[in-house]
Enzyme design. Structure first.
Site, PDB file in Angstrom:
ATOM      1  N   TYR A 213      -3.891  37.823   9.228  1.00 50.56           N
ATOM      2  CA  TYR A 213      -2.945  37.606   8.128  1.00 50.56           C
ATOM      3  C   TYR A 213      -1.999  36.487   8.520  1.00 50.56           C
ATOM      4  O   TYR A 213      -2.071  35.943   9.619  1.00 50.56           O
ATOM      5  CB  TYR A 213      -2.174  38.885   7.778  1.00 50.56           C
ATOM      6  CG  TYR A 213      -1.452  39.538   8.929  1.00 50.56           C
ATOM      7  CD1 TYR A 213      -0.201  39.092   9.338  1.00 50.56           C
ATOM      8  CD2 TYR A 213      -2.005  40.627   9.589  1.00 50.56           C
ATOM      9  CE1 TYR A 213       0.479  39.692  10.383  1.00 50.56           C
ATOM     10  CE2 TYR A 213      -1.333  41.244  10.640  1.00 50.56           C
ATOM     11  CZ  TYR A 213      -0.095  40.772  11.026  1.00 50.56           C
ATOM     12  OH  TYR A 213       0.568  41.370  12.057  1.00 50.56           O
ATOM     13  N   LYS A 272      12.067  32.598  20.154  1.00 51.25           N
ATOM     14  CA  LYS A 272      11.910  33.796  19.329  1.00 51.25           C
ATOM     15  C   LYS A 272      12.127  33.408  17.867  1.00 51.25           C
ATOM     16  O   LYS A 272      13.152  32.813  17.520  1.00 51.25           O
ATOM     17  CB  LYS A 272      12.928  34.848  19.765  1.00 51.25           C
ATOM     18  CG  LYS A 272      12.767  36.210  19.112  1.00 51.25           C
ATOM     19  CD  LYS A 272      11.618  36.998  19.729  1.00 51.25           C
ATOM     20  CE  LYS A 272      11.648  38.439  19.304  1.00 51.25           C
ATOM     21  NZ  LYS A 272      12.732  39.213  19.953  1.00 51.25           N
ATOM     22  N   HIS A 273      11.167  33.709  17.030  1.00 48.65           N
ATOM     23  CA  HIS A 273      11.258  33.436  15.594  1.00 48.65           C
ATOM     24  C   HIS A 273      11.640  31.983  15.300  1.00 48.65           C
ATOM     25  O   HIS A 273      12.483  31.706  14.442  1.00 48.65           O
ATOM     26  CB  HIS A 273      12.246  34.380  14.924  1.00 48.65           C
ATOM     27  CG  HIS A 273      11.850  35.825  15.015  1.00 48.65           C
ATOM     28  ND1 HIS A 273      10.583  36.281  14.695  1.00 48.65           N
ATOM     29  CD2 HIS A 273      12.539  36.917  15.415  1.00 48.65           C
ATOM     30  CE1 HIS A 273      10.525  37.580  14.881  1.00 48.65           C
ATOM     31  NE2 HIS A 273      11.685  38.001  15.314  1.00 48.65           N
ATOM     32  N   ASN A 416      22.422  25.256  10.293  1.00 48.17           N
ATOM     33  CA  ASN A 416      23.356  24.596  11.204  1.00 48.17           C
ATOM     34  C   ASN A 416      23.202  25.186  12.601  1.00 48.17           C
ATOM     35  O   ASN A 416      23.225  26.397  12.762  1.00 48.17           O
ATOM     36  CB  ASN A 416      24.791  24.786  10.717  1.00 48.17           C
ATOM     37  CG  ASN A 416      25.105  23.986   9.476  1.00 48.17           C
ATOM     38  OD1 ASN A 416      24.772  22.827   9.360  1.00 48.17           O
ATOM     39  ND2 ASN A 416      25.769  24.635   8.507  1.00 48.17           N
ATOM     40  N   ASP A 471      37.719  22.617  12.897  1.00 49.31           N
ATOM     41  CA  ASP A 471      37.707  24.030  13.267  1.00 49.31           C
ATOM     42  C   ASP A 471      36.721  24.325  14.399  1.00 49.31           C
ATOM     43  O   ASP A 471      36.936  25.240  15.199  1.00 49.31           O
ATOM     44  CB  ASP A 471      37.418  24.926  12.053  1.00 49.31           C
ATOM     45  CG  ASP A 471      36.186  24.516  11.273  1.00 49.31           C
ATOM     46  OD1 ASP A 471      35.520  23.533  11.660  1.00 49.31           O
ATOM     47  OD2 ASP A 471      35.870  25.183  10.253  1.00 49.31           O
ATOM     48  N   HIS A 517      15.505  22.211   9.213  1.00 49.92           N
ATOM     49  CA  HIS A 517      15.582  23.224   8.149  1.00 49.92           C
ATOM     50  C   HIS A 517      14.287  24.008   8.056  1.00 49.92           C
ATOM     51  O   HIS A 517      13.268  23.610   8.587  1.00 49.92           O
ATOM     52  CB  HIS A 517      15.866  22.554   6.810  1.00 49.92           C
ATOM     53  CG  HIS A 517      17.252  21.993   6.723  1.00 49.92           C
ATOM     54  ND1 HIS A 517      17.603  21.006   5.836  1.00 49.92           N
ATOM     55  CD2 HIS A 517      18.370  22.250   7.434  1.00 49.92           C
ATOM     56  CE1 HIS A 517      18.890  20.703   5.988  1.00 49.92           C
ATOM     57  NE2 HIS A 517      19.371  21.455   6.955  1.00 49.92           N
TER      58      HIS A 517
END
Length: 517
Positions: A213, A272-273, A416, A471, A517
């Site tokens: 799959y 990982k992922h 990000n 920031d 992305h």
């Protein structure tokens, strides 16, 4: 009935031709195939006897003749067509068994010349295939030796090949010729050193394997490879142990390998992922493993580990203590391999030339609904000439070493993205956040949770894109960060620079963004 046979791949062709002959089908043939069939006692008829015209131009012209193509294209159910054949003394051809000049094998040879490649572009073969396929109702056309048995079984059972099978064979023809023409076009583009994105884009790949799959169990999936030698790519890896690679295994391992290629010193990457969870470089590969594991002992569970040096028995023993999906390295000590084989499910892959980088003009493809977006790969880290220290304080040599290390890591973190590093070890990664301050805070929090409360003190921070506000500098200061590397380019850059100067943080601009992305 008549069958025209002309094949470069002669796998099973003699046996197939003998079966056809035994069924009373006359065999027509050309060139080397004709010679082979005659040697095997098959009463083949040379095409030149049918056309009344000899092969010429070093065999470039053999089957390009109305006696062949009219025999293929005549629609048997159309009275006018059959009457014309009779008037022209042309007999129908009912089967075409053709595969093409070995263009792929030719261009993959070391030192092949352009002239040799061009000479192996088949002309008559694709023309016959297309003619026969267009008239699929009346002509069975076979390009793949694996289809010989099906054709024979239907002929023996029913005296004919079914319309459904002939339609399937027609589809295979156009997939075959499309693949062939795409290989030629791609070769010519590379031969011309044409790096443009073309007006029309046709790609061809060869299936490596079907998968159980895809990304999720309800999705179908298969693994395909580009045509040609792809050094340092997972498609060339030799699997030494473990279950079959899954869709996610391949996707995650590929990302880990691309990050690993940024490093020349002994380095270990854990992923990982699709995100790195630990990266370490050191003087020895054992020490690099220790750094990688210590960077995130939690996320590495069920992860991918890639290594740019031979895996040692020490590393294998440590790896065997945790659950890993995939381990890839250029080599394994004998004892190390034995240890890893003790974990029957871990996929152990050996990959030669693991450091080999992709061609910088290689395509990066993303499917969108109704289309495809295409770009060249992100092949650069930064331009050294563009590096600019924008703060009052310059980074120390040690900080600069870690800044470059962190930049290599964050280049492969989903945007990000923020990566912290210290002593050539990733210590906190903030991936895939919808704003940059969350990524920065997350990376610092991770360093405290996974390593120690003060892990980020004296560390450096890398950002895949510019800071829209100051920031992130504020968060870096609170975390004890001493140096920052980022692309720069925000209209508020000056705010971040002032804040860095206020806190004594060194900041470097690279001028190169790494969105992922």
């Amino acid at each position: 009935m008549r069958a025209l046979i002309s094949v470069s791949d002669k796998t099973g062709i003699v046996e197939f031709a003998k079966e056809l002959e035994a069924l009373g089908i006359q065999i027509l043939s050309t060139g080397g195939t004709y010679k082979k069939l005659k040697e095997e006692g098959i009463k083949a008829v040379e095409v030149s006897e049918v056309t009344g015209f000899p092969e010429c131009l070093d065999g470039r012209v053999k089957t390009l003749h109305p006696a062949i193509h009219a025999g293929l294209l005549a629609m048997r159910g159309k009275e006018e067509h059959m009457k014309q054949l009779e008037e022209l003394h042309i007999e129908p051809i009912d089967f075409v068994i053709v595969n093409l000049y070995p263009f792929k094998a030719t261009i993959l040879k070391e030192g092949v010349t352009r002239e040799e490649a061009v000479e192996n572009i088949d002309i008559g073969g694709p023309t016959m295939l297309r003619s026969a396929a267009k008239n699929y109702q009346d002509v069975a056309v076979v390009t793949d030796p694996s289809d010989y048995e099906k054709v024979l079984s239907e002929l023996k059972a029913d005296g004919k090949v079914s319309l459904d099978t002939k339609f399937c064979l027609m589809q295979k023809v156009f997939m075959h010729t499309s693949n062939y023409d795409t290989m030629i076009a791609d070769y010519l583009k590379k031969e011309r050193k044409d790096t443009s994105l073309p007006k029309t884009l046709t790609l061809t790949y060869e299936k490596v394997q079907d998968m159980r799959y895809g990304e999720n169990p309800h999705q179908k999936a298969a693994f395909y490879r580009e045509i040609g030698k792809k050094k340092g790519s997972i498609v060339d890896a030799l699997q030494l142990n473990g279950k079959e690679l899954s869709f996610n295994n391949i996707n995650d391992t590929n990302g880990a390998l691309e990050l690993l290629k940024e490093f020349s010193e002994p380095t270990v990457v854990a992923c990982k992922h699709g995100n790195p969870c630990g990266v370490g470089s050191a003087d020895t590969i054992d020490a690099a493993w220790d750094k990688t594991y210590q960077a995130d002992k939690v996320s590495i569970f069920g992860g991918i580990v890639v290594v740019n040096r031979t895996v040692t028995a020490y590393m294998a023993n440590e790896m065997s203590k945790i659950f890993l999906e995939v381990i890839v390295a250029p080599g394994f000590e004998a004892e190390a391999l034995e240890i890893l084989k003790g974990k029957k499910n871990v996929r152990v892959l050996q990959l030669a030339d693991i450091e080999a980088a992709q061609d910088e003009n290689a395509y990066d493809l993303k499917k969108v609904n109704g289309g495809l977006i295409v770009q060249t790969i992100d092949s650069k880290l930064l331009e050294e000439a563009e590096i600019k220290v924008v703060t009052d304080r310059k980074p120390t040599d040690k900080e600069m070493e870690d800044l470059l290390f962190a930049m290599k890591v964050v280049k492969f973190v989903k945007s990000n993205g923020i990566a912290l590093a210290k002593d050539k070890q990733s210590i906190g990664i903030g991936p895939g956040q919808v704003n940059r301050i969350w990524a920065a805070k997350q990376s610092i929090e991770h360093s405290r949770e996974l390593i120690s409360e003060d892990a980020s003190h004296g560390a450096v921070l890398a950002s895949d894109a510019f800071f829209p506000f100051d920031d992130c500098v504020e968060a870096a200061h609170e975390g004890g960060i001493t140096a920052i590397i980022q692309p720069g380019g925000s209209i508020r850059d000056e705010d971040s620079i002032k804040k860095c100067n206020e806190y004594g943080i060194a900041m470097v601009f690279t001028g190169m963004r790494h969105f992922k992305h």
